[in-house]
Design a protein around this motif. Structure first.
Motif, PDB file in Angstrom:
ATOM      1  N   ILE A 100     -71.595 -30.545  64.126  1.00  0.00           N
ATOM      2  CA  ILE A 100     -71.392 -30.560  62.675  1.00  0.00           C
ATOM      3  C   ILE A 100     -72.701 -30.110  62.039  1.00  0.00           C
ATOM      4  N   ASP A 101     -72.642 -29.064  61.249  1.00  0.00           N
ATOM      5  CA  ASP A 101     -73.819 -28.587  60.532  1.00  0.00           C
ATOM      6  C   ASP A 101     -73.900 -29.353  59.220  1.00  0.00           C
ATOM      7  N   ALA A 102     -74.828 -30.285  59.136  1.00  0.00           N
ATOM      8  CA  ALA A 102     -74.974 -31.136  57.951  1.00  0.00           C
ATOM      9  C   ALA A 102     -76.432 -31.097  57.501  1.00  0.00           C
ATOM     10  N   PRO A 103     -76.887 -29.975  56.924  1.00  0.00           N
ATOM     11  CA  PRO A 103     -78.310 -29.819  56.621  1.00  0.00           C
ATOM     12  C   PRO A 103     -78.852 -30.816  55.609  1.00  0.00           C
ATOM     13  N   GLY A 104     -77.978 -31.384  54.770  1.00  0.00           N
ATOM     14  CA  GLY A 104     -78.451 -32.345  53.785  1.00  0.00           C
ATOM     15  C   GLY A 104     -78.437 -33.778  54.277  1.00  0.00           C
ATOM     16  N   THR A 105     -77.948 -33.996  55.493  1.00  0.00           N
ATOM     17  CA  THR A 105     -77.783 -35.364  55.995  1.00  0.00           C
ATOM     18  C   THR A 105     -78.365 -35.523  57.386  1.00  0.00           C
ATOM     19  N   GLY A 106     -77.807 -34.805  58.354  1.00  0.00           N
ATOM     20  CA  GLY A 106     -78.336 -34.855  59.713  1.00  0.00           C
ATOM     21  C   GLY A 106     -79.498 -33.899  59.871  1.00  0.00           C
ATOM     22  N   LEU A 107     -80.038 -33.839  61.070  1.00  0.00           N
ATOM     23  CA  LEU A 107     -81.117 -32.895  61.333  1.00  0.00           C
ATOM     24  C   LEU A 107     -80.517 -31.511  61.492  1.00  0.00           C
ATOM     25  N   ARG A 150     -73.766 -23.864  67.693  1.00  0.00           N
ATOM     26  CA  ARG A 150     -72.920 -23.290  66.645  1.00  0.00           C
ATOM     27  C   ARG A 150     -72.067 -24.386  66.017  1.00  0.00           C
ATOM     28  N   PRO A 151     -71.940 -24.369  64.705  1.00  0.00           N
ATOM     29  CA  PRO A 151     -71.191 -25.440  64.040  1.00  0.00           C
ATOM     30  C   PRO A 151     -69.682 -25.266  64.156  1.00  0.00           C
ATOM     31  N   ALA A 152     -68.994 -26.366  64.409  1.00  0.00           N
ATOM     32  CA  ALA A 152     -67.540 -26.382  64.333  1.00  0.00           C
ATOM     33  C   ALA A 152     -67.090 -26.719  62.920  1.00  0.00           C
ATOM     34  N   LEU A 153     -67.960 -27.396  62.168  1.00  0.00           N
ATOM     35  CA  LEU A 153     -67.660 -27.792  60.792  1.00  0.00           C
ATOM     36  C   LEU A 153     -68.989 -27.898  60.040  1.00  0.00           C
ATOM     37  N   ARG A 154     -68.990 -27.544  58.767  1.00  0.00           N
ATOM     38  CA  ARG A 154     -70.185 -27.684  57.931  1.00  0.00           C
ATOM     39  C   ARG A 154     -69.919 -28.732  56.855  1.00  0.00           C
ATOM     40  N   TYR A 155     -70.880 -29.635  56.689  1.00  0.00           N
ATOM     41  CA  TYR A 155     -70.795 -30.672  55.660  1.00  0.00           C
ATOM     42  C   TYR A 155     -72.003 -30.522  54.741  1.00  0.00           C
ATOM     43  N   ASP A 156     -71.739 -30.230  53.470  1.00  0.00           N
ATOM     44  CA  ASP A 156     -72.829 -29.976  52.530  1.00  0.00           C
ATOM     45  C   ASP A 156     -73.206 -31.191  51.691  1.00  0.00           C
ATOM     46  N   GLY A 157     -72.661 -32.349  51.998  1.00  0.00           N
ATOM     47  CA  GLY A 157     -72.990 -33.547  51.236  1.00  0.00           C
ATOM     48  C   GLY A 157     -74.242 -34.236  51.743  1.00  0.00           C
ATOM     49  N   THR A 158     -74.534 -35.394  51.151  1.00  0.00           N
ATOM     50  CA  THR A 158     -75.724 -36.165  51.522  1.00  0.00           C
ATOM     51  C   THR A 158     -75.393 -37.600  51.920  1.00  0.00           C
ATOM     52  N   ASP A 159     -74.121 -37.900  52.105  1.00  0.00           N
ATOM     53  CA  ASP A 159     -73.710 -39.265  52.434  1.00  0.00           C
ATOM     54  C   ASP A 159     -73.613 -39.434  53.946  1.00  0.00           C
ATOM     55  N   LEU A 160     -74.417 -40.331  54.493  1.00  0.00           N
ATOM     56  CA  LEU A 160     -74.429 -40.551  55.939  1.00  0.00           C
ATOM     57  C   LEU A 160     -73.103 -41.127  56.443  1.00  0.00           C
ATOM     58  N   ARG A 161     -72.444 -41.923  55.622  1.00  0.00           N
ATOM     59  CA  ARG A 161     -71.176 -42.505  56.061  1.00  0.00           C
ATOM     60  C   ARG A 161     -70.107 -41.430  56.237  1.00  0.00           C
ATOM     61  N   THR A 162     -70.116 -40.426  55.364  1.00  0.00           N
ATOM     62  CA  THR A 162     -69.160 -39.329  55.506  1.00  0.00           C
ATOM     63  C   THR A 162     -69.431 -38.547  56.775  1.00  0.00           C
ATOM     64  N   LEU A 163     -70.701 -38.287  57.053  1.00  0.00           N
ATOM     65  CA  LEU A 163     -71.051 -37.579  58.284  1.00  0.00           C
ATOM     66  C   LEU A 163     -70.598 -38.385  59.503  1.00  0.00           C
ATOM     67  N   ALA A 164     -70.836 -39.685  59.481  1.00  0.00           N
ATOM     68  CA  ALA A 164     -70.415 -40.523  60.609  1.00  0.00           C
ATOM     69  C   ALA A 164     -68.901 -40.513  60.768  1.00  0.00           C
ATOM     70  N   ALA A 165     -68.167 -40.501  59.659  1.00  0.00           N
ATOM     71  CA  ALA A 165     -66.703 -40.456  59.732  1.00  0.00           C
ATOM     72  C   ALA A 165     -66.227 -39.140  60.352  1.00  0.00           C
ATOM     73  N   LEU A 166     -66.906 -38.044  60.035  1.00  0.00           N
ATOM     74  CA  LEU A 166     -66.545 -36.752  60.616  1.00  0.00           C
ATOM     75  C   LEU A 166     -66.798 -36.756  62.124  1.00  0.00           C
ATOM     76  N   VAL A 167     -67.919 -37.345  62.531  1.00  0.00           N
ATOM     77  CA  VAL A 167     -68.216 -37.451  63.968  1.00  0.00           C
ATOM     78  C   VAL A 167     -67.173 -38.341  64.647  1.00  0.00           C
ATOM     79  N   ALA A 168     -66.871 -39.490  64.042  1.00  0.00           N
ATOM     80  CA  ALA A 168     -65.911 -40.426  64.634  1.00  0.00           C
ATOM     81  C   ALA A 168     -64.540 -39.793  64.798  1.00  0.00           C
ATOM     82  N   ALA A 169     -64.187 -38.865  63.899  1.00  0.00           N
ATOM     83  CA  ALA A 169     -62.889 -38.197  63.968  1.00  0.00           C
ATOM     84  C   ALA A 169     -62.869 -37.058  64.976  1.00  0.00           C
TER      85      ALA A 169
END
Length: 289
Positions: A192-199, A214-233
């Motif tokens: 997951i490409d999450a430049p505003g949240t993950g490394l 290479r990213p399978a999905l890009r997340y442009d937000g800054t909420d760590l919980r949303t990033l974790a939910a995407l990983v969990a899914a």
């Protein structure tokens, strides 16, 4: 080059319109045309085609220089104004989401704080131009090495914290039971490409000295919980500081064992620390670093 002419050129090039640039800058369209003509005469090169309005090759090259040049001018003005002005009573802080750890949040004054969550690339510019009194920025680095930040102005950077990093995986991921993971073994994994949240994935490529990730999905937000939910899914992996990685629900945090890197947080400021900015730096124990 006259910076007023350069600003006009950058605005026309960005908007691809002389009339729109005139409205944004508060000039007449004739004045904008005169600015461009004067700059072209000064440089001895055509910078824009007129129909359509677009940079020439020489104009494209000038644009590459113009952003850093104008930013340094804004930074110089902001620092002189800061030195001449009375100390502010409030504090404006720009921070990345991952830099807002329990420790840094506890150190904030109880009143008078304006906090903005920005991207890593935006924070040095915000501090340099006076949009923020202080910046908290984070990234991947070798232990005790400074972060590689954009050279936008003479800024002071102080280490705030370093902690291990972990790969965040869904609970059912085949690698979730590993005691440790090497970055080189994950080059072809789904990320997951999450430049505003993950490394950022670009930092992973630099740390591993290779392409891939290479990213399978890009997340442009800054909420760590949303990033974790995407990983969990099961949408992909993410690399996070160990503390928030351990706290993410529905996921497993596996320590990164190679290469030997850490998540580093730094405090940025321009000029001397004064008032609430100095107080916060003291709370974070960075004034002597």
């Amino acid at each position: 080059m006259d910076p007023h002419l350069l600003r006009t050129y950058v605005t026309v090039a960005r908007l691809a319109s002389f009339s729109e640039a005139a409205r944004e800058l508060g000039y007449t369209q004739s004045a904008v045309s005169q600015h461009i003509a004067a700059l072209e005469q000064d440089l001895g090169a055509a910078l824009l085609t007129r129909r359509p309005v677009a940079p020439t090759p020489a104009g494209d090259r000038l644009l590459e220089h113009a952003g850093p040049l104008l930013l340094r001018l804004d930074a110089a003005r902001a620092e002189v104004v800061r030195m001449a002005a009375a100390p502010e009573q409030g504090l404006t802080l720009a921070a990345t989401s991952a830099a807002l750890t329990p420790r840094t949040v506890r150190a904030l004054p109880m009143a008078g704080v304006t906090l903005s969550v920005l991207s890593r690339d935006e924070i040095p510019a915000a501090v340099a131009t006076g949009a923020a009194d202080l910046g908290l920025v984070d990234g991947l680095a070798a232990p005790s090495d400074p972060l590689h930040l954009p050279d936008v102005a003479p800024l002071s950077a102080h280490a705030v914290a370093e902690e291990p990093v972990a790969v965040l995986l869904a609970e059912g991921h085949p690698l979730a039971r590993r005691a440790g993971l090497r970055l080189g073994d994950l080059v072809d994994a789904r990320w997951i490409d999450a430049p505003g949240t993950g490394l950022p994935l670009a930092q992973l490529r630099a740390a591993n000295g290779t392409s891939g990730f290479r990213p399978a999905l890009r997340y442009d937000g800054t909420d760590l919980r949303t990033l974790a939910a995407l990983v969990a899914a099961g949408h992909g992996l993410a690399l996070l500081p160990r503390t928030p990685a351990d706290e993410a629900r529905g996921t497993v945090a596996v320590p990164l064992t190679s290469p030997r890197v850490v998540h580093r947080t730094e405090l940025l400021h321009a000029g001397a620390l004064r008032g609430p900015a100095r107080t916060l730096a003291a709370q974070l124990d960075v004034t002597r670093s």
